[in-house]
Motif scaffolding. Sequence first.
Motif, PDB file in Angstrom:
ATOM      1  N   UNK A  96     -23.917  16.887  31.529  1.00  0.00           N
ATOM      2  CA  UNK A  96     -24.907  16.829  31.812  1.00  0.00           C
ATOM      3  C   UNK A  96     -25.148  18.034  30.677  1.00  0.00           C
ATOM      4  N   UNK A  97     -26.195  17.777  29.541  1.00  0.00           N
ATOM      5  CA  UNK A  97     -26.824  18.747  28.525  1.00  0.00           C
ATOM      6  C   UNK A  97     -28.076  18.986  28.345  1.00  0.00           C
ATOM      7  N   UNK A  98     -28.485  20.229  28.249  1.00  0.00           N
ATOM      8  CA  UNK A  98     -30.426  19.791  27.939  1.00  0.00           C
ATOM      9  C   UNK A  98     -30.005  20.348  26.591  1.00  0.00           C
ATOM     10  N   UNK A  99     -30.588  19.620  25.538  1.00  0.00           N
ATOM     11  CA  UNK A  99     -30.859  19.980  24.673  1.00  0.00           C
ATOM     12  C   UNK A  99     -32.507  20.807  23.690  1.00  0.00           C
ATOM     13  N   UNK A 100     -31.829  21.228  22.878  1.00  0.00           N
ATOM     14  CA  UNK A 100     -33.450  22.128  22.860  1.00  0.00           C
ATOM     15  C   UNK A 100     -34.470  21.137  21.593  1.00  0.00           C
TER      16      UNK A 100
END
Length: 196
Positions: A96-100
């Motif tokens: 799971x990736x949180x992007x800017x």
Amino acid sequence: MGASTQARVKPQPSMDRYEPLRHRTIALVGLMGVGKSSVGRRLASTLGLPFRDADSEVEAAAGRSISEIFADLGEPTFRDGERRVIARLLDGPPHVMATGGGAFMNEETRALIKARAVSVWLKADLEVLARRVGRKDTRPLLTGKDPMEVLKAQAEARYPAYSEADVTVETGDAAHHITVGQVIEALSAHLGEPAE
């Protein structure tokens, strides 16, 4: 004795119901303050996936904070580094990736996310976001500015790109664990799997 001991052992909760959601990276996109990192961590924990915060990864790669990158090198340099870091993360195993907030605006980054991940736009009312981001002074794009005005301008510029995400989840002002449930339900529907 062996049989009775086994009978008393409670089975561990199964992750099988989330198995279909663990085959591709899940990339969270949206404006600052919407909860991409907080929701992302909880979502990753629930699904049994690693969590990656693109902003933290950029800071680690650059050896300085995002505020310092913006101040010393400028936003274009930050965006270039962000694009390269996200490409590297997408080459790895599912997570799971949180992007800017601005990452999905980059056409190359957006294409990479579309090809190698399932994207989720976390969307909330600007009033909610302004209240949240107004509590901290760590965001370089807000320095010396009215959060609501910045968010309005960002929404106008970024919503067309965010709307290209695979899934949109309207979070309102819900607690993060509720948003995680909404994301899982939306992803399950998108991938054609029943949510439990």
